[in-house]
Design an enzyme around this catalytic site. Sequence first.
Site, PDB file in Angstrom:
ATOM      1  N   TYR A   1      -8.091  12.873 -11.268  1.00 15.41           N
ATOM      2  CA  TYR A   1      -7.582  11.814 -12.086  1.00 15.41           C
ATOM      3  C   TYR A   1      -6.299  12.350 -12.945  1.00 15.41           C
ATOM      4  CZ  TYR A   1      -5.311   7.890 -15.147  1.00 15.41           C
ATOM      5  OH  TYR A   1      -4.842   7.437 -15.753  1.00 15.41           O
TER       6      TYR A   1
ATOM      7  N   ASP B   1       1.162  -1.256   0.494  1.00 18.54           N
ATOM      8  CA  ASP B   1      -0.263  -0.166  -0.422  1.00 18.54           C
ATOM      9  C   ASP B   1       1.005   1.579   0.233  1.00 18.54           C
ATOM     10  OD1 ASP B   1      -2.432   2.045   0.893  1.00 18.54           O
ATOM     11  OD2 ASP B   1      -2.594   0.914   2.261  1.00 18.54           O
TER      12      ASP B   1
ATOM     13  N   LYS C   1      -2.142  12.546 -12.196  1.00 21.19           N
ATOM     14  CA  LYS C   1      -1.016  11.519 -13.195  1.00 21.19           C
ATOM     15  C   LYS C   1      -0.346  12.691 -13.441  1.00 21.19           C
ATOM     16  CE  LYS C   1      -1.385   7.633 -14.168  1.00 21.19           C
ATOM     17  NZ  LYS C   1      -0.184   7.161 -13.636  1.00 21.19           N
TER      18      LYS C   1
END
Length: 216
Positions: free
Chosen positions: A100, A1, A104
């Site tokens: 998103y 994780d 990114k």
Amino acid sequence: DIRDEKMIKEVRERVISEFGKLDVLINNASALDWKPLEYTSVKKYDLINNINARGSFLMAKEFVPFMEEGSKIITHSPPIDPLSMKYYLENGGFKNRIAYMVSKLGMSLVASGLAQELSNRKIASNCIWPMTAIESAAMKDNPLIPEQFNNPKLWRRPEIISDMVLELLKEPDDFTNQFLLDEVYLREKGYENFEKYQCVPGFEPPKLLDLFSKRE
């Protein structure tokens, strides 16, 4: 994780204990959710950014001190060169994907910063990005993406990415701070047969940007 700094430190300790160093760091793990702003929860925004941008930062922070001259950092994130950014701005590249794309592009900024900081140590840091959808858990029956993407005819096989990585490992130390598209890069390396990457033989998948523009 990779949201868990303690867990990353434990992984680093195991790697260094066994190998003494790290030669290649690939930041590929990412979370994905494509929704308009009003349907994106703060919890989901934090999740995506903690895994993508923050996770890449933490992985580099823990492992870079144990990387030697000639090592490589490869980040799976979109190009942020001026031409690409111009395209995003003019063609709806951020529409319905704000959380998103923030995450990114954050990964790409981390990668570019590493390239600049580590050039004197001859450690290269580059970004890779696919021109088409890639067969993966992110594409298969994923309720977080539009249903139309759950179609093998629209995908290429993941081997196109692994081939790209293998070519990148051969690059000299000063090949750094690059934002590379899989097909473009592999053609420059002499690859000509891209049919072998089709998930459904005979069906060449459309480019991602074309899919987005048709959908929106």
